[in-house]
Write a protein that holds these residues in place. Structure first.
Motif, PDB file in Angstrom:
ATOM      1  N   PHE A 165      45.474  41.409  27.865  1.00  0.00           N
ATOM      2  CA  PHE A 165      45.287  41.844  29.254  1.00  0.00           C
ATOM      3  C   PHE A 165      43.856  41.573  29.705  1.00  0.00           C
ATOM      4  CE2 PHE A 165      48.573  44.471  27.317  1.00  0.00           C
ATOM      5  CZ  PHE A 165      49.624  44.255  28.195  1.00  0.00           C
ATOM      6  N   ASP A 166      43.706  40.652  30.622  1.00  0.00           N
ATOM      7  CA  ASP A 166      42.399  40.331  31.184  1.00  0.00           C
ATOM      8  C   ASP A 166      42.358  40.774  32.643  1.00  0.00           C
ATOM      9  OD1 ASP A 166      41.174  39.121  28.983  1.00  0.00           O
ATOM     10  OD2 ASP A 166      42.216  37.230  29.379  1.00  0.00           O
ATOM     11  N   PRO A 167      41.288  41.455  33.062  1.00  0.00           N
ATOM     12  CA  PRO A 167      41.166  41.799  34.482  1.00  0.00           C
ATOM     13  C   PRO A 167      41.131  40.534  35.339  1.00  0.00           C
ATOM     14  CG  PRO A 167      39.561  43.003  33.162  1.00  0.00           C
ATOM     15  CD  PRO A 167      40.156  41.972  32.262  1.00  0.00           C
ATOM     16  N   PRO A 168      41.683  40.589  36.539  1.00  0.00           N
ATOM     17  CA  PRO A 168      41.599  39.433  37.431  1.00  0.00           C
ATOM     18  C   PRO A 168      40.144  39.072  37.708  1.00  0.00           C
ATOM     19  CG  PRO A 168      43.144  41.077  38.278  1.00  0.00           C
ATOM     20  CD  PRO A 168      42.409  41.724  37.139  1.00  0.00           C
ATOM     21  N   ARG A 169      39.856  37.792  37.698  1.00  0.00           N
ATOM     22  CA  ARG A 169      38.484  37.328  37.951  1.00  0.00           C
ATOM     23  C   ARG A 169      38.343  36.975  39.427  1.00  0.00           C
ATOM     24  NH1 ARG A 169      39.782  35.423  32.750  1.00  0.00           N
ATOM     25  NH2 ARG A 169      38.269  36.034  31.155  1.00  0.00           N
ATOM     26  N   THR A 170      38.284  38.006  40.258  1.00  0.00           N
ATOM     27  CA  THR A 170      38.196  37.817  41.705  1.00  0.00           C
ATOM     28  C   THR A 170      37.072  38.684  42.248  1.00  0.00           C
ATOM     29  OG1 THR A 170      39.706  39.641  42.237  1.00  0.00           O
ATOM     30  CG2 THR A 170      40.717  37.478  41.811  1.00  0.00           C
ATOM     31  N   PRO A 171      36.559  38.368  43.427  1.00  0.00           N
ATOM     32  CA  PRO A 171      35.497  39.203  44.007  1.00  0.00           C
ATOM     33  C   PRO A 171      35.909  40.662  44.177  1.00  0.00           C
ATOM     34  CG  PRO A 171      35.595  37.095  45.141  1.00  0.00           C
ATOM     35  CD  PRO A 171      36.785  37.137  44.214  1.00  0.00           C
ATOM     36  N   ALA A 172      37.139  40.917  44.630  1.00  0.00           N
ATOM     37  CA  ALA A 172      37.581  42.297  44.829  1.00  0.00           C
ATOM     38  C   ALA A 172      37.657  43.045  43.509  1.00  0.00           C
ATOM     39  CB  ALA A 172      38.935  42.314  45.536  1.00  0.00           C
ATOM     40  N   SER A 173      38.161  42.393  42.469  1.00  0.00           N
ATOM     41  CA  SER A 173      38.283  43.046  41.165  1.00  0.00           C
ATOM     42  C   SER A 173      36.917  43.374  40.589  1.00  0.00           C
ATOM     43  CB  SER A 173      39.059  42.147  40.204  1.00  0.00           C
ATOM     44  OG  SER A 173      40.363  41.911  40.678  1.00  0.00           O
ATOM     45  N   ARG A 174      35.998  42.421  40.680  1.00  0.00           N
ATOM     46  CA  ARG A 174      34.647  42.670  40.156  1.00  0.00           C
ATOM     47  C   ARG A 174      33.955  43.783  40.935  1.00  0.00           C
ATOM     48  NH1 ARG A 174      34.736  36.934  39.654  1.00  0.00           N
ATOM     49  NH2 ARG A 174      33.745  36.692  41.693  1.00  0.00           N
ATOM     50  N   ALA A 175      34.095  43.772  42.248  1.00  0.00           N
ATOM     51  CA  ALA A 175      33.463  44.818  43.062  1.00  0.00           C
ATOM     52  C   ALA A 175      34.067  46.184  42.767  1.00  0.00           C
ATOM     53  CB  ALA A 175      33.609  44.486  44.545  1.00  0.00           C
ATOM     54  N   ALA A 176      35.386  46.227  42.580  1.00  0.00           N
ATOM     55  CA  ALA A 176      36.059  47.506  42.324  1.00  0.00           C
ATOM     56  C   ALA A 176      35.597  48.125  41.018  1.00  0.00           C
ATOM     57  CB  ALA A 176      37.572  47.300  42.316  1.00  0.00           C
ATOM     58  N   VAL A 177      35.542  47.342  39.955  1.00  0.00           N
ATOM     59  CA  VAL A 177      35.154  47.930  38.666  1.00  0.00           C
ATOM     60  C   VAL A 177      33.662  48.252  38.652  1.00  0.00           C
ATOM     61  CG1 VAL A 177      34.647  45.808  37.358  1.00  0.00           C
ATOM     62  CG2 VAL A 177      35.591  47.815  36.189  1.00  0.00           C
ATOM     63  N   GLU A 178      32.833  47.477  39.369  1.00  0.00           N
ATOM     64  CA  GLU A 178      31.415  47.820  39.473  1.00  0.00           C
ATOM     65  C   GLU A 178      31.220  49.139  40.211  1.00  0.00           C
ATOM     66  OE1 GLU A 178      29.424  44.518  41.240  1.00  0.00           O
ATOM     67  OE2 GLU A 178      29.833  43.175  39.542  1.00  0.00           O
ATOM     68  N   LEU A 179      31.994  49.342  41.277  1.00  0.00           N
ATOM     69  CA  LEU A 179      31.903  50.603  42.013  1.00  0.00           C
ATOM     70  C   LEU A 179      32.380  51.765  41.160  1.00  0.00           C
ATOM     71  CD1 LEU A 179      31.350  52.166  44.607  1.00  0.00           C
ATOM     72  CD2 LEU A 179      33.645  51.537  45.395  1.00  0.00           C
ATOM     73  N   ALA A 180      33.485  51.571  40.439  1.00  0.00           N
ATOM     74  CA  ALA A 180      33.996  52.627  39.567  1.00  0.00           C
ATOM     75  C   ALA A 180      32.980  52.972  38.486  1.00  0.00           C
ATOM     76  CB  ALA A 180      35.323  52.195  38.950  1.00  0.00           C
ATOM     77  N   VAL A 199      40.374  50.278  50.857  1.00  0.00           N
ATOM     78  CA  VAL A 199      40.572  49.477  52.072  1.00  0.00           C
ATOM     79  C   VAL A 199      39.256  48.829  52.491  1.00  0.00           C
ATOM     80  CG1 VAL A 199      41.116  49.591  54.534  1.00  0.00           C
ATOM     81  CG2 VAL A 199      42.572  50.768  52.890  1.00  0.00           C
ATOM     82  N   ALA A 200      38.181  49.608  52.487  1.00  0.00           N
ATOM     83  CA  ALA A 200      36.881  49.078  52.904  1.00  0.00           C
ATOM     84  C   ALA A 200      36.389  48.002  51.930  1.00  0.00           C
ATOM     85  CB  ALA A 200      35.865  50.206  53.003  1.00  0.00           C
ATOM     86  N   LEU A 201      36.540  48.269  50.643  1.00  0.00           N
ATOM     87  CA  LEU A 201      36.074  47.307  49.649  1.00  0.00           C
ATOM     88  C   LEU A 201      36.838  45.990  49.747  1.00  0.00           C
ATOM     89  CD1 LEU A 201      35.091  47.916  46.008  1.00  0.00           C
ATOM     90  CD2 LEU A 201      36.862  46.227  46.471  1.00  0.00           C
ATOM     91  N   THR A 202      38.155  46.066  49.893  1.00  0.00           N
ATOM     92  CA  THR A 202      38.944  44.840  49.941  1.00  0.00           C
ATOM     93  C   THR A 202      38.766  44.104  51.268  1.00  0.00           C
ATOM     94  OG1 THR A 202      40.899  46.161  50.556  1.00  0.00           O
ATOM     95  CG2 THR A 202      40.643  45.570  48.237  1.00  0.00           C
TER      96      THR A 202
END
Length: 205
Positions: free
Chosen positions: A6-21, A88-91
């Motif tokens: 299982f690899d996290p998606p390598r997309t801007p939204a995914s990277r931003a989401a996990v950085e925020l978390a 919603v705001a992040l995406t």
């Protein structure tokens, strides 16, 4: 089934989401949201779910408890809805169209439903069963024991029981018409205190 599958998606939204978390959550809650994503993906395989939007599922999973964080708490909205609006705001910043942004809100809100029909919302269903496993201990036997152990070694539960119980209890006190009250009255403190994954977690004393 292995963690490396299982690899996290390598997309801007995914990277931003996990950085925020990671910037917002304690280690215990961060591990919880990452495990929730892993359990969701594992249930997708076990249940043979097709047509899953894996980026949507990942972003929703890692942000689903952000409404418990004081900086993102809302005076009247449930914590799941508050967190959904952050998604919603992040995406939006990541360029998602309006309909897909709305789906992130729906998935996060629905993770606190008692159950979600996969025919209505497959990502909402997967996040609901995943968080039910990680918080309430529901259906641990459906996933391979070795996979459970591997995930718990990488992302131990730490002080999740105490932190989540305190957070959701406070939400229920201030917002008694939200799902937090149902969760508290449903015995979340006892479920977490006697959680089957606690017995498997090799980091526990």
């Amino acid at each position: 089934m292995r963690l490396q599958d299982f690899d996290p998606p390598r997309t801007p939204a995914s990277r931003a989401a996990v950085e925020l978390a990671a910037a917002s959550h304690t280690p215990a809650l961060l591990h919880h949201v990452v495990r929730s994503w892993l359990w969701a993906e594992a249930f997708a395989l076990v249940e043979d779910r097709r047509g899953v939007d894996h980026e949507l599922l990942y972003v929703s999973a890692v942000l689903h408890d952000l409404g418990l964080v004081p900086a993102y708490d809302n005076v009247s909205l449930s914590y799941e809805e508050a967190g959904g609006h952050v998604a919603v705001a992040l995406t939006a910043g990541a360029g998602w169209p309006a309909e897909r942004r709305r789906r992130a809100l729906e998935v996060i809100v629905r993770h606190n439903w008692p159950s979600v029909d996969p025919g209505l919302d497959v990502e909402g269903h997967l996040l609901e069963v995943a968080t039910s496993l990680d918080i309430s201990g529901a259906r641990p036997d459906l996933l391979p024991r070795e996979f459970l152990l591997e995930v718990l070694e990488a992302y131990p539960r730490l002080t999740l029981a105490d932190e989540f119980t305190a957070g959701v209890t406070e939400q229920a006190r201030r917002k008694p018409t939200t799902a937090a009250r149902r969760i508290v009255e449903g015995g979340v403190a006892q479920k977490l205190a006697h959680h089957p994954l606690e017995r498997l977690d090799r980091s526990r004393p």
